[in-house]
Scaffold this active site. Structure first.
Site, short mmCIF file in Angstrom:
data_model
loop_
_atom_site.label_atom_id
_atom_site.label_comp_id
_atom_site.label_asym_id
_atom_site.label_seq_id
_atom_site.Cartn_x
_atom_site.Cartn_y
_atom_site.Cartn_z
N SER A 51 0.64 -1.14 0.00
CA SER A 51 0.00 -0.01 0.05
C SER A 51 0.76 1.11 -0.50
O SER A 51 2.15 1.54 0.17
CB SER A 51 -1.05 -0.17 1.06
N SER A 93 1.08 3.60 2.89
CA SER A 93 0.57 3.78 3.50
C SER A 93 2.55 4.40 4.49
O SER A 93 2.49 5.31 5.34
CB SER A 93 0.32 3.61 4.85
N LYS A 142 4.98 -0.16 9.69
CA LYS A 142 5.33 1.36 9.92
C LYS A 142 6.07 1.34 10.13
O LYS A 142 6.90 1.07 10.96
CB LYS A 142 3.69 1.27 10.57
N SER A 161 -2.83 5.92 6.32
CA SER A 161 -2.45 5.28 7.07
C SER A 161 -3.41 4.23 7.81
O SER A 161 -3.65 5.72 8.69
CB SER A 161 -1.08 5.50 6.68
#
Length: 269
Positions: free
Chosen positions: A73, A75, A138, A225
């Site tokens: 993705s 994010s 993350k 995100s």
């Protein structure tokens, strides 16, 4: 992917068990047979002998040294793009058993600013979240004991606002995205983030007290995100490792949609 890890463990243990049984019992029985045909090695033993070393090496490398991961993705833009293939250091935060992810040998703990891969713990109250257990990526913002707040477009750590430097409008493939590229100066770590300045999702606003054994993580693409601002703090036992290198950028069949050779070998900051 969890299913791949389970299959790898099962095939490695299964082929190893076949070889062990053959060495202890079956080979002796075949040797005792007078017929040459009867003494031939069974196909399952032959396959196990061929594949066990390969499976064992892959299992050890993937479980305890480095695991590949593909960015799914946007994010973590602008630092990690869709189609980036990265390597995750599996022993940065301790040696963990495959499948269960149980830590058996502690090594170190995440530092603020580390980019980590972890098993997604799920959204609160959503017991049938289909993503639970899937790997997410993350950046660590809050450490155990920290008080983190996110209001407007800015992070504060233990009451101290994090400083930002505006780098300008963010363009992707030469196109406007409506986002601003900023440098975020975390204590001891500097990196870039994306923000739509003045546009804040109220669901991602708030304050969090990070308990011991947990971390607060956020994506670098702050307005795109699904991170700890929405589902809470990350348990330490969910950590898979620290992302450290981009080894390929490729999207689509045979890299038809994108291929960026300049990203190969880029270290993840």
């Amino acid at each position: 992917m969890k299913w791949f890890e389970i299959a790898l463990v099962v095939l490695t243990l299964g082929s190893g068990l076949v070889l062990l049984l053959d060495k202890l019992f079956l080979a002796k029985r075949r040797a005792a047979k007078a017929s040459l045909l009867d003494s031939e090695e069974p196909v399952i033993v032959d396959y196990s002998r061929a594949f066990f070393p390969v499976l064992a090496v892959v299992l050890i490398l993937r479980s305890f040294i480095a695991e590949p991961y593909k960015i799914p993705s946007s994010s973590m833009m602008p630092n990690l793009l869709i189609g980036d293939f990265i390597l995750v250091n599996k022993f940065s935060y301790g040696f963990r058993l495959p499948v269960t992810n149980t830590k058996v040998i502690p090594v170190s703990e995440p530092e603020r600013g580390d980019v980590v891969v972890f098993q997604f713990p799920g959204h609160p109250g959503q017991s049938e979240d289909p993503q639970i257990g899937e790997n997410f990526i993350k950046r660590v913002i809050g450490l155990p004991g920290d008080h983190i707040s996110f209001h407007g477009d800015a992070v504060s750590i233990n009451g101290q606002p994090v400083s930002y430097e505006v780098k300008g409008e963010y363009l992707f493939d030469g196109k406007q995205t409506g986002q601003t590229l900023l440098t975020e100066n975390l204590p001891g770590r500097t990196h870039t983030v994306l923000e739509q300045l003045g546009v804040a999702d109220p669901r991602g606003q708030g304050e969090w007290q990070v308990p011991q054994g947990h971390y607060l993580v956020m994506g670098d693409n702050r307005d795109n995100s699904d991170d700890g601002r929405f589902w809470g703090v990350l348990p330490e036992q969910n950590l898979r490792g620290k992302a450290f290198l981009i080894w390929l950028n490729c999207s689509g069949w045979f890299c038809k949609n994108s291929f960026e050779p300049s990203r190969i070998g880029t270290r993840i900051q």
